[in-house]
Design a protein around this motif. Sequence first.
Motif, PDB file in Angstrom:
ATOM      1  N   SER A  29      35.124  26.955  44.787  1.00 26.90           N
ATOM      2  CA  SER A  29      34.692  25.578  44.461  1.00 26.90           C
ATOM      3  C   SER A  29      35.905  24.829  44.205  1.00 26.90           C
ATOM      4  O   SER A  29      37.059  25.228  43.596  1.00 26.90           O
ATOM      5  CB  SER A  29      33.815  25.510  43.374  1.00 26.90           C
ATOM      6  N   ARG A  30      35.652  23.321  44.446  1.00 20.00           N
ATOM      7  CA  ARG A  30      36.878  22.454  44.142  1.00 20.00           C
ATOM      8  C   ARG A  30      37.136  22.547  42.589  1.00 20.00           C
ATOM      9  O   ARG A  30      38.126  22.225  42.153  1.00 20.00           O
ATOM     10  CB  ARG A  30      36.721  21.104  44.508  1.00 20.00           C
ATOM     11  N   CYS A  31      36.136  22.551  41.798  1.00 22.79           N
ATOM     12  CA  CYS A  31      36.344  22.481  40.332  1.00 22.79           C
ATOM     13  C   CYS A  31      37.208  23.607  39.832  1.00 22.79           C
ATOM     14  O   CYS A  31      37.935  23.323  38.872  1.00 22.79           O
ATOM     15  CB  CYS A  31      34.892  22.610  39.767  1.00 22.79           C
ATOM     16  N   SER A  32      37.136  24.760  40.612  1.00 19.21           N
ATOM     17  CA  SER A  32      37.995  25.965  39.821  1.00 19.21           C
ATOM     18  C   SER A  32      39.131  26.141  40.847  1.00 19.21           C
ATOM     19  O   SER A  32      40.025  26.804  40.467  1.00 19.21           O
ATOM     20  CB  SER A  32      37.090  27.108  40.038  1.00 19.21           C
ATOM     21  N   LYS A  33      39.416  25.270  41.682  1.00 17.29           N
ATOM     22  CA  LYS A  33      40.632  25.375  42.449  1.00 17.29           C
ATOM     23  C   LYS A  33      41.574  24.079  42.047  1.00 17.29           C
ATOM     24  O   LYS A  33      42.755  24.272  42.178  1.00 17.29           O
ATOM     25  CB  LYS A  33      40.662  25.175  43.952  1.00 17.29           C
ATOM     26  N   GLU A  34      41.189  22.965  41.802  1.00 18.86           N
ATOM     27  CA  GLU A  34      41.764  21.672  41.853  1.00 18.86           C
ATOM     28  C   GLU A  34      42.299  21.363  40.156  1.00 18.86           C
ATOM     29  O   GLU A  34      41.532  21.893  39.472  1.00 18.86           O
ATOM     30  CB  GLU A  34      40.895  20.375  42.167  1.00 18.86           C
ATOM     31  N   LEU A  78      34.138  29.324  33.730  1.00 14.48           N
ATOM     32  CA  LEU A  78      33.993  30.695  33.809  1.00 14.48           C
ATOM     33  C   LEU A  78      33.567  31.319  34.905  1.00 14.48           C
ATOM     34  O   LEU A  78      32.787  31.121  35.653  1.00 14.48           O
ATOM     35  CB  LEU A  78      33.003  31.340  32.466  1.00 14.48           C
ATOM     36  N   HIS A  79      34.505  32.592  35.122  1.00 15.98           N
ATOM     37  CA  HIS A  79      34.119  33.527  36.386  1.00 15.98           C
ATOM     38  C   HIS A  79      34.067  34.877  35.790  1.00 15.98           C
ATOM     39  O   HIS A  79      34.974  35.434  34.878  1.00 15.98           O
ATOM     40  CB  HIS A  79      35.364  33.248  37.410  1.00 15.98           C
ATOM     41  N   LYS A  80      33.398  35.464  36.485  1.00 17.94           N
ATOM     42  CA  LYS A  80      33.112  37.140  36.264  1.00 17.94           C
ATOM     43  C   LYS A  80      33.990  37.937  37.102  1.00 17.94           C
ATOM     44  O   LYS A  80      33.981  37.442  38.419  1.00 17.94           O
ATOM     45  CB  LYS A  80      31.702  37.435  36.446  1.00 17.94           C
ATOM     46  N   PHE A  81      34.496  39.090  36.730  1.00 19.02           N
ATOM     47  CA  PHE A  81      35.088  39.932  37.571  1.00 19.02           C
ATOM     48  C   PHE A  81      34.824  41.374  37.294  1.00 19.02           C
ATOM     49  O   PHE A  81      34.620  41.956  36.217  1.00 19.02           O
ATOM     50  CB  PHE A  81      36.692  39.713  37.959  1.00 19.02           C
ATOM     51  N   LYS A  82      35.164  42.004  38.470  1.00 18.54           N
ATOM     52  CA  LYS A  82      34.931  43.703  38.274  1.00 18.54           C
ATOM     53  C   LYS A  82      36.127  44.203  38.657  1.00 18.54           C
ATOM     54  O   LYS A  82      36.611  45.127  37.965  1.00 18.54           O
ATOM     55  CB  LYS A  82      33.644  44.081  39.216  1.00 18.54           C
ATOM     56  N   ARG A  83      36.433  44.266  39.585  1.00 16.62           N
ATOM     57  CA  ARG A  83      37.714  44.904  40.115  1.00 16.62           C
ATOM     58  C   ARG A  83      38.985  44.091  40.163  1.00 16.62           C
ATOM     59  O   ARG A  83      39.004  43.290  40.374  1.00 16.62           O
ATOM     60  CB  ARG A  83      37.536  45.487  41.689  1.00 16.62           C
ATOM     61  N   GLU A  84      40.023  44.926  39.824  1.00  9.70           N
ATOM     62  CA  GLU A  84      41.599  44.258  39.810  1.00  9.70           C
ATOM     63  C   GLU A  84      41.792  43.636  41.172  1.00  9.70           C
ATOM     64  O   GLU A  84      42.535  42.367  41.062  1.00  9.70           O
ATOM     65  CB  GLU A  84      42.357  45.351  39.367  1.00  9.70           C
ATOM     66  N   GLU A  85      41.391  44.384  42.155  1.00 10.36           N
ATOM     67  CA  GLU A  85      42.038  43.848  43.531  1.00 10.36           C
ATOM     68  C   GLU A  85      41.414  42.346  43.465  1.00 10.36           C
ATOM     69  O   GLU A  85      41.823  41.326  44.266  1.00 10.36           O
ATOM     70  CB  GLU A  85      41.575  44.423  44.597  1.00 10.36           C
ATOM     71  N   ASP A  86      40.123  42.189  43.330  1.00 10.34           N
ATOM     72  CA  ASP A  86      39.285  40.896  43.750  1.00 10.34           C
ATOM     73  C   ASP A  86      39.734  39.836  42.590  1.00 10.34           C
ATOM     74  O   ASP A  86      39.925  38.727  43.238  1.00 10.34           O
ATOM     75  CB  ASP A  86      37.855  41.150  43.298  1.00 10.34           C
ATOM     76  N   LEU A  87      39.892  40.361  41.502  1.00  6.70           N
ATOM     77  CA  LEU A  87      40.672  39.324  40.489  1.00  6.70           C
ATOM     78  C   LEU A  87      41.762  38.728  40.910  1.00  6.70           C
ATOM     79  O   LEU A  87      41.923  37.448  40.977  1.00  6.70           O
ATOM     80  CB  LEU A  87      40.963  40.111  39.337  1.00  6.70           C
ATOM     81  N   ILE A  88      42.928  39.466  41.341  1.00 11.27           N
ATOM     82  CA  ILE A  88      44.208  39.081  41.714  1.00 11.27           C
ATOM     83  C   ILE A  88      43.827  37.895  42.828  1.00 11.27           C
ATOM     84  O   ILE A  88      44.584  36.785  43.059  1.00 11.27           O
ATOM     85  CB  ILE A  88      44.967  40.065  42.170  1.00 11.27           C
ATOM     86  N   LYS A  89      42.942  38.423  44.031  1.00 15.30           N
ATOM     87  CA  LYS A  89      42.637  37.276  45.079  1.00 15.30           C
ATOM     88  C   LYS A  89      42.238  36.212  44.489  1.00 15.30           C
ATOM     89  O   LYS A  89      42.484  35.026  44.910  1.00 15.30           O
ATOM     90  CB  LYS A  89      41.705  38.063  45.967  1.00 15.30           C
ATOM     91  N   MET A  90      41.107  36.349  43.347  1.00 12.97           N
ATOM     92  CA  MET A  90      40.880  34.712  43.168  1.00 12.97           C
ATOM     93  C   MET A  90      41.555  34.265  42.435  1.00 12.97           C
ATOM     94  O   MET A  90      41.888  32.749  42.588  1.00 12.97           O
ATOM     95  CB  MET A  90      39.346  35.242  42.205  1.00 12.97           C
ATOM     96  N   VAL A  91      42.478  34.755  41.506  1.00 15.17           N
ATOM     97  CA  VAL A  91      43.448  34.054  40.761  1.00 15.17           C
ATOM     98  C   VAL A  91      44.491  33.350  41.627  1.00 15.17           C
ATOM     99  O   VAL A  91      44.862  32.103  41.274  1.00 15.17           O
ATOM    100  CB  VAL A  91      44.121  35.260  39.743  1.00 15.17           C
ATOM    101  N   ASN A  92      45.045  33.956  42.617  1.00 20.16           N
ATOM    102  CA  ASN A  92      45.920  33.427  43.646  1.00 20.16           C
ATOM    103  C   ASN A  92      45.354  32.316  44.498  1.00 20.16           C
ATOM    104  O   ASN A  92      45.986  31.756  45.359  1.00 20.16           O
ATOM    105  CB  ASN A  92      46.618  34.621  44.337  1.00 20.16           C
ATOM    106  N   ASN A  93      43.957  32.380  44.425  1.00 23.24           N
ATOM    107  CA  ASN A  93      43.420  31.312  45.478  1.00 23.24           C
ATOM    108  C   ASN A  93      43.096  29.945  45.059  1.00 23.24           C
ATOM    109  O   ASN A  93      42.436  29.277  44.801  1.00 23.24           O
ATOM    110  CB  ASN A  93      41.826  31.821  45.719  1.00 23.24           C
ATOM    111  N   THR A  94      44.628  29.345  44.902  1.00 25.27           N
ATOM    112  CA  THR A  94      44.821  27.993  44.574  1.00 25.27           C
ATOM    113  C   THR A  94      46.188  27.484  44.954  1.00 25.27           C
ATOM    114  O   THR A  94      47.065  28.143  45.061  1.00 25.27           O
ATOM    115  CB  THR A  94      44.695  27.724  42.983  1.00 25.27           C
ATOM    116  N   ARG A  95      46.310  26.176  45.332  1.00 25.52           N
ATOM    117  CA  ARG A  95      47.699  25.829  45.651  1.00 25.52           C
ATOM    118  C   ARG A  95      48.592  25.858  44.501  1.00 25.52           C
ATOM    119  O   ARG A  95      49.729  25.730  44.945  1.00 25.52           O
ATOM    120  CB  ARG A  95      47.527  24.441  46.334  1.00 25.52           C
ATOM    121  N   TYR A  96      48.216  25.727  43.422  1.00 28.17           N
ATOM    122  CA  TYR A  96      49.252  25.868  42.164  1.00 28.17           C
ATOM    123  C   TYR A  96      49.761  27.228  41.794  1.00 28.17           C
ATOM    124  O   TYR A  96      48.885  28.055  41.813  1.00 28.17           O
ATOM    125  CB  TYR A  96      48.465  25.005  40.972  1.00 28.17           C
TER     126      TYR A  96
END
Length: 482
Positions: free
Chosen positions: A379-384, A393-411
């Motif tokens: 979502s824009r609110c969690s990337k901008e 707040l976001h839930k995570f289970k697996r480390e690989e998914d976490l890293i993908k989500m965290v890196n999914n921003t231009r910053y």
Amino acid sequence: MGDEVYLMNYIGGKFCPQTSDEWITNLNPATGDEICKVPISNSKDVAEAIKSAKIAHPSWSKLTHQERSVWLDKIANKLEEMFEEIAQLESTDTGKPISLSRSVDAKRSVANFRFFSEMIKNLKTEEFEMADATNYVIQKSIGVGALITPWNLPLYLLSWKVAPAIGMGNTVVCKPSELTPMTADLLMRAVHDIGLPAGVINLIHGNGAETGSQLVENSGIDFVSFTGGTVTGSKVASSAASSFKKLSLELGGKNSSIVFADCEIDKTVAGVVRSGFLNQGQICLCGSRIFIEEEIYDDFKSRLVDAVEDMKIGNPLDEETDLGALISREHLEKIKYYSNLALEEGGVLLTGGIPCLPKNLEKGNWIAPVVVEGLSHESRCSKEEIFGPIVTLHKFKREEDLIKMVNNTRYGLAGSIWTKDIEKGKRVSESIQTGMIWINTWLHRDLRVPFGGVKDSGIGREGGRWSLSFFSEPMNICIKHE
Ligand code: NAD
């Protein structure tokens, strides 16, 4: 002119009025009352300031590091005398709690001059021996620099640039944010009082579109150190590129706080709330997207919401205030826009967002801190970058998914990881595209380490030897042995 305060530029060791009669009205974010009028300097003022810095450069750059370090100490001493004035001005100008402007803004402004004084005093010439020759590397000054700063940490960030820039023998023209000019004016009073040679530090007030852009474009500028938003940074970079000005850009951030199930829960709640909301969430390093491991999500969420609701919102000048006002009416509108967008994007509001008007401060820029859950990490609110008191707040289970989500921003500026397993903390840190990570802490600063970001968060690093290297040109001299 009545009791109104009209600020002046500081050029060639003198406070002087700008050429035009154009002004910006600077308002107190907490009360909406006028603080002062800020000059809008034009190209003539910019040229005057650069000329005075150029004239001062040859003799200033010829001083030894030790001699310049004495001047940095004198500035630090003067600012130390003005400590309480810095804190009061910063709190009034920015809307931040007085406790914060004492413990962070005033303290760091003094510390920045002391720290670079010490570093410069101890600078050694590097030597590289060959079988038949010796190389030695001297660090020469570059020339005249433009130092441009934002409103969230006004003197803290300006002093972070001025100290190493002049310490390495450059002369400078400062352009502080038009929204928070008061402590830049105080710094000029301080350097004036101690008799710093005229033209070493100059200051022009004004907006970005006119004053800031003319400063960067001017061919008399040799280097630009800019801290501010990513969109502005891109304009500054294009304008500096045509004449190959040396450039440092410290830009926006959208930082993650990562909470593993094995964290120390009480300390983590306190750390994550501080990271989300310090300075009303208006710090480039704030952790505004919080990833929580599934097994502790519900427990952590309810503790976090309680801690957020416990924060005291109110008059920035009250000692007990935790959260002050937002910098401007426009910024408040931006935060409200994102708060509504979060709901449109499918988020659930857990607390905050409602207009919150401390008594007698109805004309200020107030909002209760916002916590949202249920948003996609896409979502824009969690990337901008929102740059205000909103966390998702976001839930995570697996480390690989976490890293993908965290890196999914231009910053890619900063982040924090909360876990008792330090090996896991280090492993995850290294997978994140960012300039800085804290493990089990946040905003724990050692001034010697590199500060800065990757991707759209900027180019280059500040701090310690990285600052000294940016604010100088290395020159190698190779002597062939007999
Ligand atoms: P901004 O980019 O609007 O303004 C920053 C400064 O640039 C101001 O002095 C402004 O007058 C000037 N400016 C504006 N347009 C200009 C132009 N075209 N040419 C030259 N100068 C221009 O930023 P802001 O709203 O003052 O500050 C908030 C932003 O700063 C956020 O994005 C935040 O993340 C970022 N920031 C980054 C760091 C860091 O170290 N990375 C630190 C603090 C703030």
